[in-house]
Design a protein around this motif. Structure first.
Motif, short mmCIF file in Angstrom:
data_model
loop_
_atom_site.label_atom_id
_atom_site.label_comp_id
_atom_site.label_asym_id
_atom_site.label_seq_id
_atom_site.Cartn_x
_atom_site.Cartn_y
_atom_site.Cartn_z
N THR A 175 -12.22 -4.51 10.17
CA THR A 175 -12.08 -4.75 11.61
C THR A 175 -12.30 -3.45 12.36
OG1 THR A 175 -10.23 -6.07 10.84
CG2 THR A 175 -10.65 -6.04 13.20
N GLY A 176 -13.26 -3.46 13.29
CA GLY A 176 -13.51 -2.26 14.06
C GLY A 176 -14.47 -1.29 13.40
N ALA A 177 -14.96 -1.63 12.20
CA ALA A 177 -15.88 -0.73 11.52
C ALA A 177 -17.00 -1.55 10.89
CB ALA A 177 -15.15 0.09 10.46
N THR A 178 -17.65 -2.36 11.74
CA THR A 178 -18.70 -3.24 11.20
C THR A 178 -19.87 -2.44 10.67
OG1 THR A 178 -18.15 -4.51 13.16
CG2 THR A 178 -19.85 -5.40 11.74
N ILE A 179 -20.24 -1.37 11.38
CA ILE A 179 -21.43 -0.63 10.97
C ILE A 179 -21.18 0.07 9.64
CG2 ILE A 179 -23.06 1.15 11.63
CD1 ILE A 179 -22.73 0.44 14.45
N SER A 180 -19.98 0.65 9.47
CA SER A 180 -19.70 1.29 8.18
C SER A 180 -19.79 0.28 7.05
CB SER A 180 -18.31 1.92 8.19
OG SER A 180 -18.21 2.91 9.16
#
Lengths: 243, 209, 228
Positions: free
Chosen positions: C195-200
């Motif tokens: 959650t909050g780190a889709t790109i990673s």
């Protein structure tokens, strides 16, 4: 095309995304000391950029041709004392820090003589700051990054060439110039403000720097987006399969 | 003619009155970079202490042979050698910490604290005084690093040295571990130290009237 | 820089003193350089092997965990039956460029192949992400991943290093690419993003998929040859 993409990403990374001052914390001493007036800040920025480029060139050349395992000059010199197989393994990287700091000191000396000869008024206004660039962390830091990209890679084909090294150096210097000039502009305005006495000078500079660093954090991820935009469509095909 | 400071004076001066970070504003690069955890901060302080101590001793040994125009070159050579030794030692025996500290260990070479102490003290006074000076300055540096690292780690992760000290309901202020937090912490702590100094000199000024 | 001496004739004793000065200077710097050079050489000879060992162990110590899964790797009963690993370099031609992958071949004490561990790197959200990816012997499933190096956002993107998130990759079949879903992954080849780190999350998945595609052929061929 791939090379150009790489260069653009390195340049953008060094100047904005991983700014030398606001992300890596190198070059803080002149950042706090010289950033009172915009013209001095720009001058310092250009001087540092100039010195970083020369120092990066020297350190890339020396590392690639003399220090790293299998470098031509060390292989040839060691070939006189030992069989060729072990001469190719001779690793002089333990001397790298000493070599770099002397390369930097010589670059600064060279730049100082040049400026003194051709721009005497600039030399006088700089005063003692020019020799102090030797102890500027940013220059040694650029050399260390280049070192890690030559010696620290698993695959020798990935080792940085002179183009990438110089790009990092020049744009790192430009990023330093950008940061120090913005700070100088802000500090010129701050002189009209009523700052509490304990925070005058370095204190308020550091707090303003923290807000600047927050602003520059907004650049994170620009290179990953740019990379997928610049990479040729053929590779995109395998990526879109998972979207 | 002013009397040269004694070893004891050098030692005590280095810790607070002439603290390298808070009073002299030297060596700010590692101060900001490695203080996001107390363990990394103390390792860096230890490395600087070792280099400072050895460099001061060696400089003091050869102080009578130094001449003005070559002394900076010689200081740099001595410091670079000891930093290389420290870096290799850390890579061999504390590999993970060496990776965390990364390029900031070699940056000790251009750390203004060490060159400054060699110039001001070690090249002019005896070995014992130089050693005391090194220990004092290193102690002051460790104090500065530890104070900043403690603030950043506790507010940023709720832990100190990896041990939870704040209740888990604490919303970790991630910004403290990131670069802006470093600048802010140093700026505010510097302001605090200046404020204490100003109050003290005001009181001294009042009592002397 | 010191100013040049005046042009009127210099007394010979002063000239001697000048020459003596510079010779003494050069002598001191050279002596120091030799002494320090020698001590650095000694340090390098003594500590160099240990540092190399540390670097190699960094990856080797992770191999049992990645191939067998953390629970089984830490099981004390298995300690005597530890895996042996050997490194090899696999070259893959892609779009006219040659890519070199470092792959570790893990074998059981009996000699049969336990699996492969490949070292892969790619662009994350911020800077490079380095991974170790474990495969079953015939590369038909991913056995696990480990993050060697990352510079993602602390508290958000750097959750890719947590065991919870990484364990989603275990036992995924490689027939289809791994898919990242924002939440509520249902199918076997889907995983939840942080959650909050889709790109990673997407970057790690992309690196895994690319590596699977590149190495599936060569490693499966090697496994078949090893069996014969």
């Amino acid at each position: 095309m791939h090379y150009l993409t790489d260069i653009i990403l390195i340049a953008l990374g060094a100047a904005l995304i991983n700014n030398f001052v606001l992300y890596y914390f190198v070059g803080i001493c002149p950042f706090i000391g010289v950033s009172r007036r915009i013209d001095m800040a720009i001058g310092m920025g250009f001087a540092v950029t100039f010195v970083i480029s020369i120092a990066a060139f020297l350190s890339w050349t020396i590392t690639t041709f003399m220090l790293k395992p299998g470098a031509p000059v060390s292989k040839w010199a060691a070939g006189f004392f030992m069989p060729a197989a072990s001469a190719a393994q001779v690793d002089l990287t333990v001397l790298s820090y000493i070599v770099y700091i002397f390369a930097i000191a010589s670059s600064v000396q060279f730049v100082e003589m040049y400026v003194r000869r051709f721009y005497p008024s600039l030399y006088r206004s700089f005063g003692v700051f020019l020799p102090l660039i030797t102890t500027n962390c940013a220059i040694l830091f650029a050399c260390l990054i280049i070192f890690s990209r030559i010696v620290g890679v698993d695959n020798p084909a990935d080792a940085w060439d002179i183009g990438r090294a110089l790009t990092l150096a020049v744009f790192g210097g430009i990023g330093f110039t950008i940061a120090i000039t913005i700070m100088a502009g802000i500090r010129e305005e701050l002189e009209l403000c009523d700052i509490p006495k304990p925070l005058k000078g370095a204190g308020i500079t550091l707090i303003v720097a923290s807000i600047l660093a927050m602003a520059f954090m907004g650049f994170t991820g620009v290179d990953s987006g740019l990379k997928s935009a610049l990479t040729p469509a053929a590779v995109e095909h395998t990526q879109s399969a998972e979207e | 003619m002013p009397v040269a400071p004694t070893p004891a004076e050098r030692f005590i001066q280095g810790i607070l009155p002439e603290n390298p970070v808070y009073r002299q504003l030297l060596g700010l690069c590692p101060t900001l970079a490695v203080t996001n955890g107390l363990k990394a901060a103390l390792t860096m302080a230890g490395a600087v202490a070792f280099v400072l101590f050895c460099a001061n001793i060696v400089t003091s040994m050869i102080r009578h042979l130094l001449k003005p125009h070559l002394r900076i070159v010689i200081f740099t050579l001595i410091i670079a050698t000891f930093v290389t030794i420290t870096d290799r030692f850390l890579a061999a025996y504390m590999y993970n910490m060496s990776k965390t500290l990364g390029p900031y260990i070699p940056l000790i070479i251009v750390n203004c604290i060490i060159i400054c102490r060699c110039e001001v003290c070690a090249s002019r006074q005896s070995m014992f005084t130089a050693a005391a000076d090194a220990l004092g300055q290193a102690g002051g540096f460790a104090l500065a690093l530890a104070s900043i690292a403690a603030v950043r780690e506790v507010l940023g992760t709720g832990q100190l040295f990896g041990i939870q000290v704040l209740p888990t309901v604490w919303p970790n202020w991630i910004i403290m571990i990131l670069p802006p937090g470093a600048f802010m912490t140093l700026g505010l702590l510097l302001g605090a130290v200046n404020w204490i100094q100003l109050r003290r000199s005001e009181k001294a000024g009042q009592t002397s009237e | 820089m010191k100013p040049l001496p005046p042009l009127d004739p210099i007394a010979s004793s002063a000239l001697e003193r000048l020459k003596h000065n510079y010779i003494l200077q050069a002598w001191l710097v050279l002596m120091l350089a030799l002494f320090f050079g020698a001590s650095l050489a000694v340090v390098h000879l003594r500590l160099g092997p240990r540092i190399e060992q540390n670097k190699a162990n960094e990856t080797r110590h992770r191999i049992p965990e990645i191939i067998l899964g953390s629970a089984r790797a830490e099981d004390p009963a298995r300690q005597e039956r530890a895996l042996t690993s050997s490194a090899r370099t696999i070259s893959v031609k892609k779009q006219g460029r040659e890519l070199l992958y470092t792959v570790y071949e893990a074998r059981h004490p009996e000699g049969n192949l336990a699996g492969w561990v490949a070292k892969a790197a790619g662009q994350g959200y911020a800077d490079k992400v380095e991974l170790l990816i474990g495969f079953s012997p015939s590369v038909d499933a991913i056995t696990g991943i480990f993050v060697l190096d990352q510079k993602e956002t602390p508290g958000l993107g750097n959750k890719i290093t947590t065991v919870d998130w990484r364990s989603q990759f275990a036992e995924i079949k490689t027939a289809q690419p791994v898919e990242v879903i924002k939440s509520g992954a249902k199918r076997p080849n889907q995983i939840d993003a942080i959650t909050g780190a889709t790109i990673s999350s997407r970057s790690v998945t992309r690196i895994v998929n690319t590596t699977v595609e590149d190495l599936r052929g060569p490693l499966a061929a090697l496994a078949r040859n090893a069996k014969d």
